[in-house]
Design a protein around this motif. Structure first.
Motif, PDB file in Angstrom:
ATOM      1  N   MET A  64     -21.779  18.916  36.609  1.00  0.00           N
ATOM      2  CA  MET A  64     -22.251  18.177  35.443  1.00  0.00           C
ATOM      3  C   MET A  64     -23.312  17.162  35.849  1.00  0.00           C
ATOM      4  N   LEU A  65     -23.088  16.488  36.975  1.00  0.00           N
ATOM      5  CA  LEU A  65     -24.075  15.529  37.464  1.00  0.00           C
ATOM      6  C   LEU A  65     -25.368  16.237  37.846  1.00  0.00           C
ATOM      7  N   ALA A  66     -25.254  17.417  38.415  1.00  0.00           N
ATOM      8  CA  ALA A  66     -26.443  18.184  38.771  1.00  0.00           C
ATOM      9  C   ALA A  66     -27.215  18.614  37.527  1.00  0.00           C
ATOM     10  N   LEU A  67     -26.501  18.926  36.457  1.00  0.00           N
ATOM     11  CA  LEU A  67     -27.143  19.285  35.194  1.00  0.00           C
ATOM     12  C   LEU A  67     -27.908  18.109  34.622  1.00  0.00           C
ATOM     13  N   GLY A  68     -27.298  16.931  34.697  1.00  0.00           N
ATOM     14  CA  GLY A  68     -27.956  15.717  34.233  1.00  0.00           C
ATOM     15  C   GLY A  68     -27.800  15.491  32.742  1.00  0.00           C
ATOM     16  N   GLU A  69     -28.084  14.269  32.311  1.00  0.00           N
ATOM     17  CA  GLU A  69     -27.900  13.899  30.903  1.00  0.00           C
ATOM     18  C   GLU A  69     -28.814  14.700  29.977  1.00  0.00           C
ATOM     19  N   ALA A  70     -30.069  14.864  30.369  1.00  0.00           N
ATOM     20  CA  ALA A  70     -31.007  15.617  29.534  1.00  0.00           C
ATOM     21  C   ALA A  70     -30.572  17.075  29.407  1.00  0.00           C
ATOM     22  N   GLY A  71     -30.122  17.651  30.503  1.00  0.00           N
ATOM     23  CA  GLY A  71     -29.659  19.036  30.467  1.00  0.00           C
ATOM     24  C   GLY A  71     -28.425  19.193  29.603  1.00  0.00           C
ATOM     25  N   LEU A  72     -27.528  18.214  29.680  1.00  0.00           N
ATOM     26  CA  LEU A  72     -26.321  18.262  28.865  1.00  0.00           C
ATOM     27  C   LEU A  72     -26.672  18.149  27.383  1.00  0.00           C
ATOM     28  N   ARG A  87     -24.047  10.663  27.319  1.00  0.00           N
ATOM     29  CA  ARG A  87     -24.058   9.518  28.235  1.00  0.00           C
ATOM     30  C   ARG A  87     -22.663   9.271  28.812  1.00  0.00           C
ATOM     31  N   ASN A  88     -21.644   9.349  27.961  1.00  0.00           N
ATOM     32  CA  ASN A  88     -20.277   9.128  28.428  1.00  0.00           C
ATOM     33  C   ASN A  88     -19.796  10.237  29.359  1.00  0.00           C
ATOM     34  N   VAL A  89     -20.135  11.489  29.047  1.00  0.00           N
ATOM     35  CA  VAL A  89     -19.702  12.613  29.885  1.00  0.00           C
ATOM     36  C   VAL A  89     -20.299  12.496  31.283  1.00  0.00           C
ATOM     37  N   ILE A  90     -21.562  12.121  31.360  1.00  0.00           N
ATOM     38  CA  ILE A  90     -22.206  11.962  32.666  1.00  0.00           C
ATOM     39  C   ILE A  90     -21.582  10.794  33.431  1.00  0.00           C
ATOM     40  N   GLN A  94     -19.438  10.955  37.002  1.00  0.00           N
ATOM     41  CA  GLN A  94     -19.739  10.127  38.171  1.00  0.00           C
ATOM     42  C   GLN A  94     -18.483   9.404  38.651  1.00  0.00           C
ATOM     43  N   MET A  95     -17.705   8.885  37.725  1.00  0.00           N
ATOM     44  CA  MET A  95     -16.483   8.178  38.087  1.00  0.00           C
ATOM     45  C   MET A  95     -15.458   9.131  38.701  1.00  0.00           C
ATOM     46  N   LEU A  96     -15.374  10.343  38.159  1.00  0.00           N
ATOM     47  CA  LEU A  96     -14.447  11.326  38.723  1.00  0.00           C
ATOM     48  C   LEU A  96     -14.822  11.674  40.158  1.00  0.00           C
ATOM     49  N   VAL A  97     -16.102  11.796  40.414  1.00  0.00           N
ATOM     50  CA  VAL A  97     -16.570  12.091  41.774  1.00  0.00           C
ATOM     51  C   VAL A  97     -16.309  10.902  42.699  1.00  0.00           C
ATOM     52  N   ASP A  98     -16.635   9.705  42.238  1.00  0.00           N
ATOM     53  CA  ASP A  98     -16.540   8.513  43.075  1.00  0.00           C
ATOM     54  C   ASP A  98     -15.092   8.078  43.342  1.00  0.00           C
ATOM     55  N   ARG A  99     -14.231   8.184  42.320  1.00  0.00           N
ATOM     56  CA  ARG A  99     -12.882   7.619  42.438  1.00  0.00           C
ATOM     57  C   ARG A  99     -11.773   8.659  42.630  1.00  0.00           C
ATOM     58  N   GLU A 112      -7.791   7.083  30.823  1.00  0.00           N
ATOM     59  CA  GLU A 112      -8.334   6.164  29.825  1.00  0.00           C
ATOM     60  C   GLU A 112      -9.387   5.229  30.405  1.00  0.00           C
ATOM     61  N   ALA A 113      -9.458   5.130  31.721  1.00  0.00           N
ATOM     62  CA  ALA A 113     -10.499   4.325  32.357  1.00  0.00           C
ATOM     63  C   ALA A 113     -11.848   5.036  32.368  1.00  0.00           C
ATOM     64  N   LEU A 114     -11.846   6.335  32.099  1.00  0.00           N
ATOM     65  CA  LEU A 114     -13.086   7.099  32.098  1.00  0.00           C
ATOM     66  C   LEU A 114     -13.892   6.807  30.836  1.00  0.00           C
ATOM     67  N   PRO A 115     -15.211   6.684  30.946  1.00  0.00           N
ATOM     68  CA  PRO A 115     -16.050   6.445  29.765  1.00  0.00           C
ATOM     69  C   PRO A 115     -15.868   7.531  28.717  1.00  0.00           C
ATOM     70  N   GLY A 116     -15.684   7.115  27.466  1.00  0.00           N
ATOM     71  CA  GLY A 116     -15.551   8.065  26.369  1.00  0.00           C
ATOM     72  C   GLY A 116     -14.181   8.682  26.224  1.00  0.00           C
ATOM     73  N   VAL A 117     -13.218   8.241  27.032  1.00  0.00           N
ATOM     74  CA  VAL A 117     -11.861   8.803  26.981  1.00  0.00           C
ATOM     75  C   VAL A 117     -10.898   7.741  26.469  1.00  0.00           C
ATOM     76  N   GLY A 118     -10.354   7.973  25.280  1.00  0.00           N
ATOM     77  CA  GLY A 118      -9.363   7.078  24.709  1.00  0.00           C
ATOM     78  C   GLY A 118      -7.972   7.648  24.829  1.00  0.00           C
TER      79      GLY A 118
END
Length: 217
Positions: A64-72, A87-90, A94-99, A112-118
């Motif tokens: 997903m990160l390789a695809l990028g926001e514009a590609g998504l 924006r939230n998916v990207i 990133q957070m999933l990769v980093d953490r 729930e700490a992930l952007p866009g996830v309630g």
């Protein structure tokens, strides 16, 4: 609704559909997470149409990160609020990769700490991908719970807590799917189809909707 009636309510839904599944298309916990996040204020049909080609190309946070926001955005532009969702998916990828080493965590707080996830999205992922006995209260489930008297409440969290309390075994694993499908196809918002409802006699909704032919008389 009385305890015995609640058991019978679920028993009939289970008899009608013994193995209910989400109507969102997914291939692994990550694509499920993305699909559920995209489904906010959108239909499952619309999300599936947009993600069919996306998930053939992308099924990991790194991809997903390789695809990028514009590609998504190019893939999901037919979905409502696609700019914010992209924006939230990207950011979540990133957070999933980093953490989390690129792995979707089987943990509510981490989800729930992930952007866009309630809470609702986390509940769906925990239930569908990991088999947790969670109930994600969307507009359909909120309506069914209140209209039938199964678990009335003024807000989604109250309804969720009540459903968690009153839903008996062996129905807890699939309760989320039975209720959402019932609300989507029978207990509809504008005109519930009471004449073909398997739990109409247990429901407190009045007056119940008559069959189309009877309504024309």
């Amino acid at each position: 609704m009385k305890k015995a009636d609640i058991f019978e309510f679920y028993r009939r839904l289970a008899e009608h559909d013994p193995a209910p599944e989400t109507e969102l298309q997914w291939t692994n916990p990550y694509t499920l997470l993305v699909a559920v996040a995209l489904s906010a204020q959108a239909t499952d049909i619309g999300v599936n149409k947009a993600t069919r080609r996306l998930f053939a190309e992308v099924d990991t946070p790194a991809a997903m990160l390789a695809l990028g926001e514009a590609g998504l955005k190019a893939h999901i532009k037919t979905i409502g609020l696609f700019n914010t969702k992209a924006r939230n998916v990207i950011a979540a990828a990133q957070m999933l990769v980093d953490r989390h080493g690129g792995v979707v965590p089987e943990d509510r707080a981490a989800l729930e700490a992930l952007p866009g996830v309630g809470r609702k999205t986390a509940n769906v992922v925990l239930n569908v991908a990991f088999g947790h006995e969670t109930i994600a209260v969307d507009t359909h489930i909120f309506r069914v719970a209140n209209r039938t008297g199964l678990a009335p409440g003024k807000d989604v969290r109250t309804v969720e807590d009540k459903l968690e309390k009153v839903t008996p075994q062996p129905f807890r694993s699939h309760a989320h799917h039975w209720l959402i499908l019932h609300g989507r196809y029978i207990c509809k918002a504008r005109k519930p189809e009471c004449w073909r409802c398997p739990v109409a006699d247990l429901c407190r909704f009045r007056p119940q909707t008559p069959p189309p032919a009877a309504a024309k008389v």
